[in-house]
Design an enzyme around this catalytic site. Structure first.
Site, PDB file in Angstrom:
ATOM      1  N   LYS A 146       8.407  34.035 -43.773  1.00 41.06           N
ATOM      2  CA  LYS A 146       9.395  34.982 -44.277  1.00 41.06           C
ATOM      3  C   LYS A 146       9.283  35.112 -45.789  1.00 41.06           C
ATOM      4  CE  LYS A 146      13.604  34.633 -42.466  1.00 41.06           C
ATOM      5  NZ  LYS A 146      14.063  35.822 -41.719  1.00 41.06           N
ATOM      6  N   ARG A 191      18.114  31.363 -45.742  1.00 39.55           N
ATOM      7  CA  ARG A 191      17.401  31.410 -44.457  1.00 39.55           C
ATOM      8  C   ARG A 191      16.164  30.528 -44.500  1.00 39.55           C
ATOM      9  NH1 ARG A 191      18.605  36.956 -41.956  1.00 39.55           N
ATOM     10  NH2 ARG A 191      19.572  38.081 -43.702  1.00 39.55           N
ATOM     11  N   GLY A 199      14.512  31.481 -34.215  1.00 38.42           N
ATOM     12  CA  GLY A 199      15.805  30.958 -33.791  1.00 38.42           C
ATOM     13  C   GLY A 199      15.914  29.452 -33.802  1.00 38.42           C
ATOM     14  N   MET A 252      15.637  27.331 -36.418  1.00 37.51           N
ATOM     15  CA  MET A 252      16.268  26.675 -37.556  1.00 37.51           C
ATOM     16  C   MET A 252      17.435  27.511 -38.074  1.00 37.51           C
ATOM     17  SD  MET A 252      12.937  25.061 -39.303  1.00 37.51           S
ATOM     18  CE  MET A 252      12.229  26.680 -39.276  1.00 37.51           C
ATOM     19  N   ARG A 304       6.796  41.492 -40.323  1.00 42.75           N
ATOM     20  CA  ARG A 304       5.880  40.506 -39.728  1.00 42.75           C
ATOM     21  C   ARG A 304       5.037  41.207 -38.658  1.00 42.75           C
ATOM     22  NH1 ARG A 304      10.796  37.223 -36.851  1.00 42.75           N
ATOM     23  NH2 ARG A 304      11.534  38.979 -35.622  1.00 42.75           N
ATOM     24  N   HIS A 311       2.109  21.671  -8.603  1.00 41.58           N
ATOM     25  CA  HIS A 311       1.008  22.062  -7.727  1.00 41.58           C
ATOM     26  C   HIS A 311       1.003  23.571  -7.521  1.00 41.58           C
ATOM     27  CE1 HIS A 311      -0.760  22.852  -3.699  1.00 41.58           C
ATOM     28  NE2 HIS A 311      -1.684  22.015  -4.146  1.00 41.58           N
ATOM     29  N   ARG A 325     -19.521  25.979  -5.408  1.00 43.58           N
ATOM     30  CA  ARG A 325     -19.204  24.726  -4.691  1.00 43.58           C
ATOM     31  C   ARG A 325     -19.555  24.877  -3.223  1.00 43.58           C
ATOM     32  NH1 ARG A 325     -13.734  25.191  -7.879  1.00 43.58           N
ATOM     33  NH2 ARG A 325     -14.245  27.265  -7.125  1.00 43.58           N
ATOM     34  N   ARG A 356     -23.806  23.614  -6.634  1.00 47.70           N
ATOM     35  CA  ARG A 356     -23.550  22.179  -6.648  1.00 47.70           C
ATOM     36  C   ARG A 356     -23.676  21.630  -5.233  1.00 47.70           C
ATOM     37  NH1 ARG A 356     -17.801  20.082  -8.615  1.00 47.70           N
ATOM     38  NH2 ARG A 356     -17.172  20.793  -6.558  1.00 47.70           N
ATOM     39  N   GLU A 406     -19.636  14.730 -15.837  1.00 49.05           N
ATOM     40  CA  GLU A 406     -18.213  14.687 -15.522  1.00 49.05           C
ATOM     41  C   GLU A 406     -17.679  13.257 -15.502  1.00 49.05           C
ATOM     42  OE1 GLU A 406     -17.611  16.287 -11.546  1.00 49.05           O
ATOM     43  OE2 GLU A 406     -19.669  15.804 -10.994  1.00 49.05           O
ATOM     44  N   SER A 422     -24.085  20.835 -16.871  1.00 43.95           N
ATOM     45  CA  SER A 422     -22.862  21.622 -16.840  1.00 43.95           C
ATOM     46  C   SER A 422     -21.718  20.622 -16.972  1.00 43.95           C
ATOM     47  CB  SER A 422     -22.776  22.384 -15.527  1.00 43.95           C
ATOM     48  OG  SER A 422     -21.571  23.105 -15.477  1.00 43.95           O
ATOM     49  N   GLY A 444     -18.417  19.179 -16.372  1.00 49.06           N
ATOM     50  CA  GLY A 444     -17.312  19.325 -15.425  1.00 49.06           C
ATOM     51  C   GLY A 444     -16.083  18.737 -16.103  1.00 49.06           C
ATOM     52  N   THR A 445     -15.462  19.547 -16.926  1.00 51.97           N
ATOM     53  CA  THR A 445     -14.403  18.988 -17.778  1.00 51.97           C
ATOM     54  C   THR A 445     -13.132  18.665 -17.004  1.00 51.97           C
ATOM     55  OG1 THR A 445     -13.818  21.223 -18.450  1.00 51.97           O
ATOM     56  CG2 THR A 445     -15.263  19.977 -19.918  1.00 51.97           C
ATOM     57  N   ASN A 446     -12.970  19.177 -15.782  1.00 55.39           N
ATOM     58  CA  ASN A 446     -11.805  18.746 -14.987  1.00 55.39           C
ATOM     59  C   ASN A 446     -11.913  17.258 -14.687  1.00 55.39           C
ATOM     60  OD1 ASN A 446     -11.178  21.430 -14.900  1.00 55.39           O
ATOM     61  ND2 ASN A 446     -11.604  21.706 -12.728  1.00 55.39           N
ATOM     62  N   ASP A 447     -13.014  16.869 -14.075  1.00 58.40           N
ATOM     63  CA  ASP A 447     -13.169  15.462 -13.716  1.00 58.40           C
ATOM     64  C   ASP A 447     -13.361  14.596 -14.953  1.00 58.40           C
ATOM     65  OD1 ASP A 447     -12.802  16.127 -11.154  1.00 58.40           O
ATOM     66  OD2 ASP A 447     -14.720  15.412 -10.399  1.00 58.40           O
ATOM     67  N   CYS A 484     -18.243  24.183 -16.692  1.00 60.86           N
ATOM     68  CA  CYS A 484     -17.738  24.855 -15.506  1.00 60.86           C
ATOM     69  C   CYS A 484     -16.376  24.331 -15.085  1.00 60.86           C
ATOM     70  CB  CYS A 484     -18.733  24.739 -14.346  1.00 60.86           C
ATOM     71  SG  CYS A 484     -18.993  23.035 -13.833  1.00 60.86           S
ATOM     72  N   TYR A 520     -23.244  28.470 -22.430  1.00 58.57           N
ATOM     73  CA  TYR A 520     -22.395  29.359 -21.640  1.00 58.57           C
ATOM     74  C   TYR A 520     -21.130  28.650 -21.203  1.00 58.57           C
ATOM     75  CZ  TYR A 520     -23.943  26.930 -17.401  1.00 58.57           C
ATOM     76  OH  TYR A 520     -24.175  25.977 -16.446  1.00 58.57           O
TER      77      TYR A 520
END
Lengths: 888, 888
Positions: free
Chosen positions: B27, B97, B106, B108, B342, B459, B567, B623, B756, B775, B777-780, B843, B863
């Site tokens: 601001k 302000r 909102g 502060m 803004r 989930h 998969r 895979r 992974e 590749s 496997g960033t989930n695992d 992936c 990629y």
């Protein structure tokens, strides 16, 4: 090609020395050393391990120039001996033996009596005036060459020999005459021709080259590869090939062959050499056990000169190698020949006594003895009962040496029975097809464990090792007939429940009946000496993992300098506590939660007072509750089955009904990666607050009562994020102040964490800001880094991996240095950058494994912590780590 | 102290600029910019964010010298305006302000009308000739100051106002007269005195200092801290404090107040400014909604000069900021004042149209528009149906915005019913208390998902986002009465199974009945322009995760350049395959195994032909089978219950009997860390050999039929050790040669692995020797590195962690850069050292998250691969990553 061609690939025995083990192999280097020392060694030469590797990597073709080099060395040998290979008049015979840089006993191939053919065998017969010996040597050579070099089925020859004995109406080989053996030679050559489509090679150089190739090839055979994998020997070492003039201990009564140790390999006692020999025999005969050898001392009576020369030679070898030696010798017509020397295998007792006495004799300094004579892991054997073998009992079966020590007791087939009888004071051996986690209570109660299935990584083996309980697993001859209440070993033995068996985990043997045991000897005076050296050398402290005052006291007797891991979950499982733990879990409001925790606080204060009393002011690291809470509730499936039963039979099961929703709520797909460790403490802050209050209250009370203040280390498990530790540390500090106010006194305490998640290791610098100490929980760190659930891996795929050689050791036994070790190293470095004085230790089971301890020493941990029975081992390994480090 | 004292902590609006956002807050920087541009901004000054941090870290004491600096700036403001704070004759009123570097709407505190006291209020009344206005301002100021600065309960003042209205017999505030308000001021001061024990402060400087402190303090209030955690704003930025002369839009008919956008924030259309205003009102009134504002265009009729000036000002601001602006303005007696500007919030459509048109207008280059105007994640909204709100429907309930998009359909309460009706072509909304993995088939069949419990990490939410299905979760007013076959919302609505509801996942609203939807617009022409820029800028390829030809085709429409993860386990679960999969698992000998695999091979060849056909020669990473085999067998507990039932009722259940031993054998404690991935392939080599044969056979057949050869990438999952990949790679090469021989042709194929496991990342250099590609496997990898089982974390402790601020984001949504990201970076670096050309991609689901994509871009991945619906988002995020990188 010029570089390859110019490289020296063959060394005469006179050209090498014992330092050239990598190039010449162990056997080659030791034979060279003996030659260098002027000892009577039959002449010969060694083809290098490098030549073997060159051969294998050049698509199994002989390196260029190697043939010529062999020719030159062979000619030189012929010149020195005055004999010629294949000579029809006075033939030179040679042996061709493998010898790798690391000992691989029996794994690779050997050819003896090479140089015999249809002409030279007659020369040998004439020269030795012993046609029987000559033809026997020839037929043996044909068989050995055909088997080892050409892959002809050995049984074909054995059958022919049996047929001949039957035809002659004799039962022993020695009863065959020279003519019989001449006939057998013809038969053997016919077998060879039939199977190989060509005649048995008469040209000695053809025999030699083929045999050398065969030894090279044997480096890569399946058996050798497997052995290397199990023993963690690299694949790229290669084997040397030793070509050596044959000498014969079987030419008559003035000939002999034998093996000897420079000191007693069981007791370690020095004095007369210790060993055995056979007059008029070849080395194979000693091994084959056809005749019973005589004790070495008897040799003096038979062949006094050779005996005196042998004794002097062995003394010289021991001084040279500065280690107890195991030698092979042959006496041909009164003339002693040394065929082999190497460091001798020995029992734990012998190992310690030899180390101490060699130091006292001035042969080595203590530091040298620590590194070259002491094997840290063997020390544990002293803590276990041993089998008294003086009665020479006959084993009923053999299995896997799963956990050392001997045990004798009555057979039971269920864990409940083991527990019942164990409580009643009986010694029981728990016998199962294989054990599961459900057998834990029975395994605790048993004196020994015996299973029909499973290897060193089976559940039974792992648990037994952890508890220090003797175990033999994988006894394939064992059939457990639970229904009939007995076990059977082949068709020979039946043992009913309540009858005795004796097992020896150190040798993997099973005996039917009750055998005498020798008590353990943890305060062996040689051990005390070795430990005193170790304590002087080591820089790492050794603590213990102990959850009870009894464990703590035992560990202190073994020299533990503190508790590195006191797990509190075992305290929650007691019969008197479990109902309150369940109340806590099932509390639906804060008041019920607090009520349950209040009861538990009382128990916990008493728990911690016991531990602090036992440790008398030594540091104690206490881990706050770690396991997922569903472990304190009944099994989900069991509840569902109970409720199904209740529904069908119309008999309500209100307990199961009330528990099911909680069990369902807490159920997790992967409990290892679920709501446990500090996640519990964050979800239920009152739980950890209760534990901290109990710990510090106990510490204050012990301080006030005894005047000795415990040093308390509060350990928060499973931290992965700095903010987790920050959040919980604030709670600890808050509780501490309020306890100290109530108690009117203060104690020294520290707050730290277990590093047991890869993320924790990766951001150790951040976490270190909130921690006074780190303890590496390498069990869990191994599970998460490798993605190996220990429960699943050890019963499922790990065995397959070890069998297929994809893994060379169980990463839960020996730390995976490349992966897990790298994380530990990174974490130490980054934590010390932020906080140079942070205390760093390890409390996983690797803390008791010498290999792993040496690694931890190399990265500069402050201490290791291990189970009480491994404290002595760890003290020695820590000393070895320090000595290794100081040598760079 | 001198450094602190000499630091400039207060800036006049004329001293700052929009580049000083970090120091002055958003601001303050924007007001300064408008002042710099010569726009009509009421005078004032900004206290820096650094002063705020100094205040907080100095134990909440005012930095020395700050008071004097404020005095100087206040005197300067008084001099310029000719008014004095608290002056009894012509008082200066100011607003105080907050304004942080990052917008925290909102969160502060704000105090208006500061400077009023018993004397100055009379001066204001006289000057404005509006006593009602003056006393109303004063009573508002007392209430605001008491509430914000002194923490007096706001309701006390509201009750007093209500009481007064009741006493006067009026219902609206505006019906109260000046005298009433004078009386109210007295009441308010009494309330203040009663609650604070002292009089309302009359000294304006006391009022000012207390208000500034209050704004400083508000940076650290709970609400603000939580907001920062959720929005990942650092805690150490601090807030600026803006002290500004008050202007009044409520002094009469020539006064007004309003808000406006420089372009339409819904459509993006340029032209007339877009906004609304109220004549004779204060800003609060617009927000409070007491009166209905008029469209901005109407202002021209009321106050043409001010309107023209506003339009010109907004045009200038847009040119200056090169972004669509959202402004606040006040007109006092015909004079325009700008209070705020803004960058304006906008819909996805508006975002794209504004970006394209601003580029076409020459305001920005495409690269600048990509980074400053395009929010990659918003693009996904275009792919979803939207609610047509033209009928202004009234929501029945609100919940969590779990997955964007709107859906309308009939209510069903079970997944089986959802599947049945879905197959029959009906549009269904699956309504559950919460979903579990067992609901997957119902979720697939549903058009929308509605649950009573669970947040953004439930989930239901996770699965819905993954499938692009609209979802509203955590609707606390929703009661699902399955037994009665209906849902209830409070006591107001009952919807029976088969009746309609409409949900809007973008706003988290639920409507009873059938509402019209607007179709998605994926080929919006503005989007096409933006994507064409993106493709020109980006260096990372974008692939898709697709297991079916349909998914593959859809992803190609969205611009996918290959399949990064196909998969194969989903192919095994089909009704026609499952019996054969079970045969394979339960095979007790090699022949049965081979028979089962032969059948599966046929199915798999057809599977892969479909995929290769769809991808027409683009690379396809397949895979090999990954999940533990027990996933293909019935649930263990269910079997045990069935068998208990069979036993009690005496009705045998042979199926369950035959399955139980296999389920028991395969059961694992932590399946995530168990026998899956390459461990399966090593245990059952024939399984992977079958898959490889099917893949390459399919590829050869497609090549022969179409002339276009697929580019096949065979991916071995869960590798942690070089030897695993070496062992399996040998099998792949072996199978490939035999397929190519059979087929009489060859195709290009590569063998690689998923990274992974932490160990795989730690020894990536070793593994790279065996791999053509990695590749991530960033989930695992997230599961193992953090020790978070996703199934357990998201339903159990993760919500608690986010709520307590221990985590700032779900690490499964945005990659954990410090932990998991560090491993990925290390792995890339070490792999490239060994094999510079190795292809590196990702992936995991992070491959579709813009934040994570920018990280992957920064470490140079080749990629990213993501679900089809995220491909467009990923193309844009990849471009932003490249632009970010090129700027350094």
């Amino acid at each position: 090609m010029s570089a390859t061609a110019s490289r020296k690939r063959v060394y005469d025995f006179a050209e090498g020395s014992r330092d050239m083990r990598m190039l010449l192999g162990g056997k080659g280097a030791n034979v060279a050393e003996m030659t260098r020392l002027g000892l009577p060694v039959p002449g010969g030469f060694t083809i290098t391990t490098r030549a073997c590797i060159d051969y294998l990597s050049a698509d199994h073709t002989m390196p260029p120039g190697l043939g010529d080099e062999i020719t030159r060395h062979l000619q030189s040998l012929e010149a020195r001996t005055g004999k010629r290979l294949g000579d029809a008049d006075d033939p030179l015979l040679v042996s061709v033996r493998s010898g790798a840089p690391e000992s691989m006993p029996g794994m690779m191939d050997t050819v003896l009596n090479l140089g015999l053919n249809d002409a030279s065998v007659r020369g040998l017969a004439a020269r030795t005036r012993n046609p029987r010996f000559a033809y026997d040597s020839y037929r043996r050579f044909i068989q050995m060459f055909a088997d080892v070099v050409e892959g002809v089925e050995r049984s074909l020859f054995e059958d022919a020999l049996s047929d001949l004995k039957a035809a002659r109406g004799v039962t022993q080989d020695v009863e065959l005459e020279a003519d019989d053996l001449l006939e057998l030679v013809a038969t053997y050559k016919a077998i060879f021709r039939e199977n190989k489509g060509e005649d048995f090679p008469q040209e000695p150089r053809t025999q030699l080259d083929a045999s050398i190739r065969a030894v090279f090839e044997s480096w890569d055979n399946r058996r050798a590869r497997d052995y290397r994998r199990v023993n963690r020997i690299p694949d790229d070492l290669g084997t040397g090939v030793n070509v050596q003039q044959m000498v014969f201990g079987n030419t008559g009564p003035r000939s002999a062959t034998g093996v000897a140790f420079t000191r007693n390999n069981t007791t370690g006692e020095a004095g007369e050499p210790f060993g055995e020999f056979l007059i008029n025999a070849q080395g194979e005969d000693v091994v084959a056990g056809i005749r019973t050898p005589e004790p070495l001392a008897q040799l003096r009576a038979h062949l006094p000169e050779a005996y005196d020369q042998l004794v002097a030679t062995m003394a010289l070898l021991e001084k040279t190698y500065r280690n107890m030696q195991d030698v092979e010798f042959t006496i041909e017509e009164g003339q002693l020949y040394m065929l082999q020397t190497r460091n001798g295998m020995r029992s734990a007792e012998a190992m310690l006594r030899i180390a101490v006495e060699m130091v006292d004799e001035g042969l080595l300094a203590p530091g040298e003895a620590m590194t070259s004579l002491v094997v840290a892991d063997q020390v544990r054997q002293l803590l276990l009962p041993r089998l008294d073998l003086s009665g020479a009992p006959v084993p009923a079966a053999h299995g896997v040496r799963a956990s050392p020590g001997a045990a004798c007791g009555i057979v039971v087939f269920s864990s409940d029975e083991a527990e019942r009888r164990g409580r009643a004071g009986e010694s029981v051996i728990l016998v199962r097809d294989e054990t599961t986690p459900d057998d834990f209570h029975g395994m605790v109660a048993a004196k020994g464990i015996l299973t029909a299935r499973g290897g060193k990584t089976s559940h039974a083996a792992i648990v037994a090792v952890g508890m220090g309980t003797p175990a033999v697993t994988g006894v394939t001859d064992l059939h457990v007939d639970e229904a009939d209440g007995c076990l059977r070993i082949r068709d020979e033995f039946t043992v009913r429940e309540g009858e005795y068996v004796t097992i020896d985990g150190a040798s993997g043997t099973v005996y039917v009946g009750q055998l005498p045991l020798l008590p353990p000897d943890p305060h062996n005076r040689y051990l005390e000496r070795v430990l005193s050296w170790a304590d002087a050398f080591r820089t790492m402290k050794v603590r213990t993992n102990a959850d009870t005052p009894e464990d703590a006291r035992r560990a202190r007797e073994f020299g533990a300098e503190g508790i590195g891991l006191c797990r509190t979950e075992h305290m929650f499982g007691g019969e008197d506590r479990l109902p309150h733990v369940q109340d806590m879990i099932m509390a639906t409001n804060h008041r019920d939660l607090v009520l349950a925790l209040d009861v538990l606080r009382g128990f916990q204060i008493a728990d911690f007072i016991g531990i602090f009393d036992a440790m008398e002011g030594l540091p104690v690291t206490i881990r706050l509750l770690d396991p997922p809470l569903h472990e304190f509730l009944p099994d989900y499936t069991d509840l569902r089955v109970r409720l199904a039963r209740a529904e069908i039979t119309g008999t309500p099961d209100p307990e199961a009904e009330s528990q099911l929703p909680n069990v369902e709520r807490l159920q997790e797909v992967n409990p290892m990666l679920g709501t446990r460790g500090c996640r519990l403490g964050i979800e239920i802050p009152d739980l950890y607050r209760m534990q901290v209050a109990a710990i510090l209250t106990a510490a204050c009370e012990v301080k006030k009562r005894t005047g000795v203040a415990p040093i308390v280390e509060i350990m928060i498990p499973l931290v992965g994020f700095e903010d987790e530790l920050r959040w919980l540390r604030d709670h600890v500090l808050d509780v501490a102040e309020s306890v100290f106010t109530d108690q009117g006194t203060r104690v020294e305490y520290h707050v730290g964490t277990m590093i047991e998640l890869p993320r924790a290791a990766l951001v150790a610098d951040e976490i270190a800001r909130q921690a006074d100490f780190f303890s590496f929980g390498t069990n869990d760190l191994t599970q998460t880094t490798l993605g190996f659930s220990r429960d699943d891996a050890e019963t499922k795929f790990l065995g397959d991996y070890l069998g297929k050689g994809i893994l060379r050791s169980n990463p839960f036994e020996h730390i995976d240095q490349a992966g897990v070790g790298k994380l530990v190293r990174m974490a130490c470095e980054s934590a010390r950058k932020v906080k140079p004085k942070i205390k760093l230790g390890v409390c996983g089971e690797h803390g008791g494994d010498p290999d792993s301890i040496r690694f931890f020493g190399s990265i500069g941990l402050d201490y290791v912590s291990c189970s009480p029975y491994r404290v002595q081992t760890a003290r020695i390994a820590a000393a070895q780590a320090a000595l290794q480090g100081s040598r760079g």
